[in-house]
Design an enzyme around this catalytic site. Sequence first.
Site, short mmCIF file in Angstrom:
data_model
loop_
_atom_site.label_atom_id
_atom_site.label_comp_id
_atom_site.label_asym_id
_atom_site.label_seq_id
_atom_site.Cartn_x
_atom_site.Cartn_y
_atom_site.Cartn_z
N ASN A 1 2.89 10.13 -0.67
CA ASN A 1 1.46 10.46 -0.84
C ASN A 1 0.59 10.05 0.35
O ASN A 1 -0.40 10.71 0.65
CB ASN A 1 0.92 9.89 -2.16
CG ASN A 1 1.23 8.41 -2.32
OD1 ASN A 1 2.05 7.85 -1.62
ND2 ASN A 1 0.55 7.80 -3.27
N GLU B 1 5.59 -2.28 -3.26
CA GLU B 1 4.32 -1.65 -3.65
C GLU B 1 4.68 -0.51 -4.59
O GLU B 1 5.16 0.54 -4.15
CB GLU B 1 3.59 -1.10 -2.40
CG GLU B 1 3.10 -2.16 -1.45
CD GLU B 1 1.90 -2.95 -1.96
OE1 GLU B 1 1.41 -2.64 -3.06
OE2 GLU B 1 1.47 -3.87 -1.27
N CYS C 1 -1.33 5.75 -6.20
CA CYS C 1 -0.75 4.69 -7.03
C CYS C 1 -1.82 3.87 -7.77
O CYS C 1 -1.63 3.46 -8.90
CB CYS C 1 0.09 3.77 -6.17
SG CYS C 1 -0.81 3.17 -4.73
N GLU D 1 -0.28 -6.02 1.03
CA GLU D 1 -0.42 -5.32 2.30
C GLU D 1 -1.90 -5.23 2.65
O GLU D 1 -2.76 -5.47 1.81
CB GLU D 1 0.19 -3.90 2.21
CG GLU D 1 1.69 -3.95 2.00
CD GLU D 1 2.39 -2.61 2.18
OE1 GLU D 1 1.88 -1.59 1.68
OE2 GLU D 1 3.48 -2.59 2.79
P1 NAD Z 1 10.51 7.09 -5.23
O1 NAD Z 1 10.74 5.73 -5.76
O2 NAD Z 1 11.19 8.22 -5.89
O3 NAD Z 1 10.97 7.17 -3.68
C1 NAD Z 1 10.40 6.33 -2.70
C2 NAD Z 1 11.34 6.24 -1.51
O4 NAD Z 1 12.53 5.58 -1.89
C3 NAD Z 1 11.78 7.58 -0.91
O5 NAD Z 1 11.75 7.45 0.50
C4 NAD Z 1 13.20 7.74 -1.42
O6 NAD Z 1 14.00 8.53 -0.56
C5 NAD Z 1 13.67 6.30 -1.44
N1 NAD Z 1 14.75 5.98 -2.37
C6 NAD Z 1 15.00 6.55 -3.58
N2 NAD Z 1 16.03 5.90 -4.19
C7 NAD Z 1 16.42 4.90 -3.35
C8 NAD Z 1 17.41 3.87 -3.44
N3 NAD Z 1 18.21 3.74 -4.49
N4 NAD Z 1 17.53 3.01 -2.40
C9 NAD Z 1 16.72 3.10 -1.33
N5 NAD Z 1 15.76 4.05 -1.19
C10 NAD Z 1 15.61 4.94 -2.20
O7 NAD Z 1 8.93 7.30 -5.21
P2 NAD Z 1 8.10 8.60 -4.77
O8 NAD Z 1 8.25 9.66 -5.81
O9 NAD Z 1 8.41 8.93 -3.37
O10 NAD Z 1 6.60 8.04 -4.81
C11 NAD Z 1 5.83 7.98 -5.96
C12 NAD Z 1 5.74 6.56 -6.49
O11 NAD Z 1 5.29 5.68 -5.45
C13 NAD Z 1 4.73 6.40 -7.60
O12 NAD Z 1 5.27 5.61 -8.63
C14 NAD Z 1 3.57 5.67 -6.94
O13 NAD Z 1 2.77 4.93 -7.82
C15 NAD Z 1 4.28 4.82 -5.95
N6 NAD Z 1 3.37 4.41 -4.87
C16 NAD Z 1 2.94 3.11 -4.82
C17 NAD Z 1 2.03 2.71 -3.83
C18 NAD Z 1 1.52 1.29 -3.74
O14 NAD Z 1 0.98 0.93 -2.71
N7 NAD Z 1 1.65 0.49 -4.79
C19 NAD Z 1 1.58 3.64 -2.91
C20 NAD Z 1 2.04 4.95 -2.99
C21 NAD Z 1 2.94 5.32 -3.97
#
Ligand code: NAD
Length: 523
Positions: A188, A285, A319, A497
């Site tokens: 995002n 995060e 998020c 962060e």
């Molecule tokens: P996701 O967890 O599906 O993927 C995030 C990243 O992790 C991707 O780069 C993916 O390729 C990688 N990944 C997936 N499985 C993995 C594993 N087993 N080992 C290592 N890497 C792996 O999340 P998403 O769909 O990309 O993002 C949406 C989520 O992110 C939402 O839940 C949102 O709330 C959260 N988010 C949090 C923040 C924050 O600052 N708290 C900011 C933005 C998004």
Amino acid sequence: MKSMIKFSNKLAVEMLRPCPYVRCFHRCLATSISSSSQVQAPLNFLSGKRCDPSENIGNFDLKYPATDETLRQVPSSGERDVNEAVSQAREGFRSWSKLSGFERGNVLKRAANIMRERLEELAQTEVLDTGKPIWEARCDVQGCADTVDYYGGLAARISGEFLPLSNGCFSYTVREPLGVVGGIGAWNYPLQMASWKSSPALACGNTFVFKPSPLTPLTAVMLGEVYKEAGLPDGCYNIIQGETKTGQLLTTHPNIAKMSFTGSVPTGSKIMEACAKDIKHVTLELGGKSPCIIFEDCNLDNAVTGAMLANFLTQGQVCSNGTRVFVHKSIMGPFLAQLVERTKRMKIGDPYLEDTTVGATISKQQFDIVMRYIELAKKEGATVMCGGERVTVDPHLRGYFVSPCILVNCEDHMTVVREEVFGSVMSILTFDSEEEVIRRANDSELGLAGGIFTSNLQRAYRVASALEAGSLYINNYNVYPVGVPFGGYKKSGLGRENGPDTLDYYTQVKSVYVEMGDVEAPF
Ligand code: NAD
């Protein structure tokens, strides 16, 4: 995300009146960018330059969310390339960690200025990756440059303590870097994740290997070129592209000292588990399901704007969004009337047009998730006041555009009220008393953020101290000025962060005792 705004206060208030400057962008811009070198060039970044992986363990599609058009295929990096990236980062660590904080900070400050000079190019590319409106992308890039600048300024101040002890002895402490830091990002706020993680890591003397989300691989590589131009030595900032397998290889690499992850709770849990095996440091995060509480004594216009900011930026894929909007029963009528009227006026369309306020959902998969939550909400008794439908804005734009959705008749137990949707779906709930709303707001496994709209300062302080969340906003929402720590309570994460505390998460403390007399011992 995310500045970002993920953007500044002023820009937040301007959300529905997007920046009027630079009116030259239009649909064909996407076509020209999609064929540009930013898209077609190799997307790994090692030794200070772009490269393809030496071994391809699969391909993933890079799509422009607004058209759903595949721009190219990107090769995923396997073990050999992850090893190479970590080994280059280890090599870079030898000299980078020996520089003074002042010297490292100068590189970051130069990088921030280059980002500002390239703001338009970075923002246009961020739109291509994410489908968000161009004015939001500009705010994001501005915020990223500010963050890099901020850590550049803090680098010279990273220091230890001197502790005088008895008999002239003393002890001193030094904050030392951890080594090679691995980063993994969500889709995002792609540039923000690369810059929020890399700039404090580098300021502290660490080197960095980042895996962007496969949905948004472009701007993290551009950041590598910015760092290079600013004088960052080769090997200190590296990018490997890939999906889950590549992320796992990075996380479990024995020479990674810390993982900094942004993404969903289930993935965060897996990363923490993998890091536990080697006792690696971890920053997480993760997701949120935050409350936005509207008291009866609020300024109604501000509260409506705040609720919209809490739900509809970046197509609702934020998020920290306050998706549980608790409205005091006595003002529900006027609040809802204004909210629905203004939400219907939001302009869904071409992300490159200056007056667009709703861009495209990141992917079909995410669109399906959002629509499933809306259907389920209806089945469980919620009523759609507006939105929640796929909108075709232009026959050329075949992406997944969703009208911002407002749900009423919601109850705390409903799935849409309990789970993170990650789309423009606002659930409205009503309440009678302060004590009741605090209890209900805290009734969640997550604790990323929260908002409080009231003109009673005592109440605002009281509620802010009672809410279980890492980031709270009083009379505003989703503003992230640089220097203000960001991170979650409960399952929303670990670490912070964007603030000065972040430096603690990228360093370890060494204590040195200095004896000034003879050694005394009972033997
Ligand atoms: P996701 O967890 O599906 O993927 C995030 C990243 O992790 C991707 O780069 C993916 O390729 C990688 N990944 C997936 N499985 C993995 C594993 N087993 N080992 C290592 N890497 C792996 O999340 P998403 O769909 O990309 O993002 C949406 C989520 O992110 C939402 O839940 C949102 O709330 C959260 N988010 C949090 C923040 C924050 O600052 N708290 C900011 C933005 C998004």
